[in-house]
Scaffold this active site. Structure first.
Site, short mmCIF file in Angstrom:
data_model
loop_
_atom_site.label_atom_id
_atom_site.label_comp_id
_atom_site.label_asym_id
_atom_site.label_seq_id
_atom_site.Cartn_x
_atom_site.Cartn_y
_atom_site.Cartn_z
N GLU A 108 0.09 -9.45 -0.74
CA GLU A 108 -1.48 -9.65 -0.50
C GLU A 108 -2.12 -9.98 -1.93
O GLU A 108 -2.76 -10.64 -2.20
CB GLU A 108 -2.15 -8.95 0.26
CG GLU A 108 -1.46 -8.92 1.84
CD GLU A 108 -2.23 -7.85 2.69
OE1 GLU A 108 -1.91 -6.59 2.21
OE2 GLU A 108 -2.83 -8.07 3.61
N ALA B 38 0.65 -1.13 -0.04
CA ALA B 38 -0.06 -0.11 -0.15
C ALA B 38 0.90 1.17 -0.20
O ALA B 38 1.98 1.08 0.46
CB ALA B 38 -0.85 0.08 1.20
N GLU C 279 4.16 -4.90 7.70
CA GLU C 279 3.26 -3.93 8.34
C GLU C 279 3.29 -3.62 9.70
O GLU C 279 3.08 -2.43 10.22
CB GLU C 279 1.65 -4.36 8.15
CG GLU C 279 1.19 -4.03 6.52
CD GLU C 279 1.45 -5.68 5.97
OE1 GLU C 279 2.14 -6.24 6.19
OE2 GLU C 279 0.50 -5.59 4.93
N GLY D 105 0.82 -5.16 1.04
CA GLY D 105 -0.12 -5.17 0.05
C GLY D 105 0.25 -5.81 -1.12
O GLY D 105 -0.32 -6.63 -1.98
#
Ligand code: CAA
Length: 258
Positions: free
Chosen positions: A112, A66, A132, A109
């Site tokens: 992911e 992200a 994270e 992310g």
């Protein structure tokens, strides 16, 4: 071709290719970038000449996750009201097979996103991780769920709570990645795999994908029931008649995708 700012799209003989293209930020997944991914996925999904989709980055990064700068001023109230990251789940509604071709970093992310794909091919030097925790956060797009289901609780716990990265070779050993290739070959191999999928009947490939994915959602009994019902339903397709007839008559099947 659609005019995207953060991705490139092209097609390679029945395979749609999405290349994440924010090289200065290691392909950080800004909101805008993810909307473009979703848009491109939907266009390939609706294009009957496309039988499979490949998502890739560049040699340094699949994606570093992200966009942290975009999250600097994020608040709970705003993220809750806008259901922040909900749109990252749209990839899970795509019925055609999606293959991740991963080189370099696949972090947060990015990891992911790769895990949301149906198959992951990785380059020898790829580095995966859910870092994270180092930002005072936890994975927010399925990392704690998909990693755990694939590699098991102890390893997932170790990785998510430490933020440590893991290698392509480890990912392959654990079953997260299906094959590892030299860096320069990953994309080509992923496209070839997509072309192999695209060479079969599209509705049957979609049924196979849906059935494998149901293994994540259902009990063994329900999953086998679901699989058997889909298996039975396929006898209504012309392509199932064609496939059986071609075998019986020792000829190549010609799929009509219906
Ligand atoms: N978001 C925004 N910008 C990022 C970024 C990210 N995720 N990752 C890298 N960048 C930017 C850096 O800020 C830097 O920008 P500037 O040149 O403007 O300073 C540029 O990319 C280059 O990065 P580095 O200087 O850090 O390069 P490096 O080679 O030293 O390190 C890296 C590369 C290991 C990928 C490192 O940048 C890194 O650790 N990035 C963050 C990874 C991360 O924490 N990801 C998780 C994000 S949170 C998340 O994804 C939540 C979720 O579950 C959905």
């Amino acid at each position: 071709a659609p005019n995207y700012e953060h991705i490139l799209t092209e097609s390679h003989d029945k395979v749609g290719l999405i290349t994440l293209n924010r090289p200065k930020t290691f392909n950080a997944l800004s909101s805008d970038l993810f909307h473009e991914i979703n848009d491109a996925l939907k266009k390939f999904e609706n294009d009957s000449s496309i039988g499979a989709i490949v998502i890739t980055g560049n040699e340094r990064a699949f994606s570093a996750g992200a966009d942290i700068k975009e999250m600097l001023n994020q608040t709970f109230a705003n993220s809750y009201k806008t259901n922040f990251l909900f749109h990252w789940g749209e990839i899970n509604n795509i019925k055609k097979p999606v293959i991740a071709a991963v080189n370099g970093f696949a972090l947060g992310g990015g990891c992911e996103l790769a895990m949301s794909c149906d198959v992951i091919y990785a380059g020898e030097t790829a580095k995966f991780g859910q870092p994270e925790i180092k930002l005072g956060l936890i994975p927010g797009a399925g990392g704690t769920q998909r990693l755990t289901r694939v590699i098991g609780k102890s390893k997932a716990m170790e990785l998510v709570l430490s933020g440590r990265t893991f290698t392509a070779q480890e990912a392959e050993q654990w079953g997260l990645v299906s094959k590892v290739f030299p860096v320069g070959e990953v994309l080509e191999k992923a496209i070839e795999l997509g072309q192999e999928f695209a060479g079969f009947s599209q509705p049957v490939i979609q049924a196979a994908k849906e059935s494998v994915n149901s293994a994540y959602e259902l009990s063994l009994r329900e999953g086998c029931h679901f699989e058997r019902r889909i298996f039975q339903a396929l006898f209504s397709l012309n392509d199932a008649k064609e496939g059986k007839d071609a075998f019986a008559n020792k000829r190549e099947a010609k799929w009509t995708h219906d």
